[in-house]
Scaffold this active site. Structure first.
Site, short mmCIF file in Angstrom:
data_model
loop_
_atom_site.label_atom_id
_atom_site.label_comp_id
_atom_site.label_asym_id
_atom_site.label_seq_id
_atom_site.Cartn_x
_atom_site.Cartn_y
_atom_site.Cartn_z
N TYR A 139 99.09 -28.48 51.48
CA TYR A 139 99.08 -28.30 50.03
C TYR A 139 98.39 -26.99 49.64
CZ TYR A 139 100.31 -33.26 49.09
OH TYR A 139 100.93 -34.48 49.00
N LYS A 190 98.39 -34.08 64.41
CA LYS A 190 99.69 -34.09 65.10
C LYS A 190 99.63 -32.91 66.08
CE LYS A 190 103.90 -35.42 65.88
NZ LYS A 190 104.21 -36.69 66.59
N ASP A 223 101.82 -40.30 63.86
CA ASP A 223 102.91 -41.28 64.00
C ASP A 223 102.39 -42.57 64.63
OD1 ASP A 223 102.49 -39.75 66.28
OD2 ASP A 223 104.59 -39.72 66.90
N ASP A 247 97.88 -38.28 52.67
CA ASP A 247 98.67 -38.71 51.51
C ASP A 247 99.58 -39.86 51.93
OD1 ASP A 247 100.06 -38.73 49.02
OD2 ASP A 247 101.64 -37.50 49.95
N ASP A 251 99.19 -44.26 51.23
CA ASP A 251 100.18 -45.16 50.62
C ASP A 251 100.42 -46.37 51.51
OD1 ASP A 251 100.62 -43.64 48.34
OD2 ASP A 251 102.80 -43.77 48.48
C1 IPM Z 1 98.66 -38.81 45.69
C2 IPM Z 1 100.01 -38.50 45.13
C3 IPM Z 1 100.18 -37.04 44.86
C4 IPM Z 1 100.02 -36.24 46.12
C5 IPM Z 1 101.53 -36.79 44.19
C6 IPM Z 1 101.57 -37.38 42.81
C7 IPM Z 1 101.93 -35.36 44.18
O1 IPM Z 1 100.99 -38.97 45.97
O2 IPM Z 1 97.66 -38.50 45.04
O3 IPM Z 1 98.58 -39.40 46.75
O4 IPM Z 1 100.90 -36.13 46.95
O5 IPM Z 1 98.96 -35.70 46.33
MG MG Z 2 100.28 -40.07 47.60
#
Ligand code: IPM
Ligand code: MG
Length: 354
Positions: A139, A190, A223, A247, A251
């Site tokens: 990023y 990785k 992975d 990230d 999730d």
């Molecule tokens: C997070 C989100 C963000 C990210 C999105 C909204 C761009 O997924 O905070 O995890 O990827 O950083």
């Molecule tokens: Mg995210």
């Protein structure tokens, strides 16, 4: 003397507006009950609507304006008719990067009363904190496009890993691991396929580890990490990974814990030279916006992290205890948890539990 906390509230888009309102109500109630801190909240209307109106998600000096606050409470950014990369870079990253909030902290637990999709997981089997490198990596914002529309069009996103950037987040992660009962850290990379930046991560991890002989640490490829999180969650405690890897893993962590409607996050500047920013992970969720059913628990947990960061440890613990009491009762479950509770009813239940 009361701790006077200057808070910047940026509800943003979608359900961000609903959950931040709920969060501020709970903070007010907590402040009244505790008597140890007072909140001075300023609201900012930054987000996609402002972008449609003025072509900017926030003023040009937005990040500068935020420096005057003790902390930032952020809802969500993103709207169906605005490209996601514009809203992310125009608001969230436009705050995190200049304020150098380099450690993104994402705790995950199976709260009482919530069931995990993992068939045999007991609450004590999943108690993790993911530390996401939050300032560089994938990023970093470097890259570009050229030869647009031609068959040989080129697009690059350059992942940047600096020794200083890796070392500071690694130290933060080791320190966090040390502060938790199990003193265990898993470093995710990785480095088999990505032989420069990720190998630097491995090297820095080994160097920093020497300063933390009391922390047990191991390495995972990202992975294989998804497999371990799913099949052997109890073997993990604190986890550190790059911006993109964490990230994705966070999730997965949120889903395994029962709902993304619960997961909180803190964008920290651990050096405290700038305010840190606290937000629920779930995003703007336009499918349920305005229906009054957004789960405010992620925001409440986020507020608890914020209070802890601001030196209000007792208030933080008290709020977390109220959250756990409320979530333990299925009558307080919003639709994401399979129930019929509303943002308002869950907020009231937490205020009552306080
Ligand atoms: C997070 C989100 C963000 C990210 C999105 C909204 C761009 O997924 O905070 O995890 O990827 O950083
Ligand atoms: Mg995210």
């Amino acid at each position: 003397m009361k701790n006077a906390l200057k808070l910047a509230a940026i509800p943003g888009d979608g359900i961000g507006i609903e959950v931040i309102e709920a969060g501020l109500q709970v903070l007010d109630a907590l402040s009244a009950r505790m008597g140890t801190f007072a909140l001075d909240v300023e609201h900012f209307d930054w987000g996609s609507e402002r972008y449609r109106r003025e072509g900017r998600f926030m003023p040009e000096d937005g990040a500068e304006q935020l420096r005057a606050f003790d902390a930032i409470l952020f809802g969500a950014v993103g709207a169906p008719d605005v490209p996601d990369h514009l809203s992310l870079w125009g608001l969230r990253l436009a705050i995190c990067q200049p304020l150098d909030q380099f450690a993104n902290v994402r705790p995950t637990r199976i709260l009482p009363g919530v069931s995990s999709p993992l068939r045999n997981a007991r609450p004590e089997d999943l108690d993790w904190v993911i530390v996401r490198e939050n300032s560089e990596g994938e990023y970093s914002g470097q890259g570009g496009r050229s030869h647009r529309g031609l068959p040989h069009e080129v697009a690059t996103d350059v992942a940047i890993f600096t020794r200083a950037g890796v070392e500071r987040v690694m130290r933060f992660a080791f320190e966090l691991a040390r502060s938790r009962p199990r003193r265990k850290l898993t470093v995710v990379t990785k480095s088999n396929a990505q032989r420069y930046g990720m190998v630097l991560w491995d090297e820095v991890a080994a160097e920093v580890a020497r300063d933390f002989p009391d922390v047990a640490w191991d390495k995972m490829l990202v992975d294989a990490m998804t497999v371990r999180m799913t099949l052997d969650p109890a073997s993990l405690d604190t986890i550190v990974a790059t911006n993109l890897h964490a990230d994705i893993l966070s999730d997965l962590a949120a889903a395994l814990s029962g709902s993304i409607g619960i997961a909180p996050t803190a964008n920290l500047n651990p050096e405290r030279t700038t305010p840190s920013m606290f937000e629920p992970i779930h995003g703007s969720a336009f499918d349920i916006t305005g229906k009054g059913v957004a789960n405010p628990i992620a925001t409440f947990w986020t507020c608890s992290m914020m209070l802890d960061h601001l030196g209000e440890a007792e208030a933080s613990v008290r709020l977390m205890a109220a959250i756990e009491t409320v979530v333990a009762d299925p009558a307080n479950h919003t639709p994401d948890l399979g129930g019929t509770a509303t943002t308002r009813s869950v907020t009231q239940a937490v205020i009552d539990a306080l």
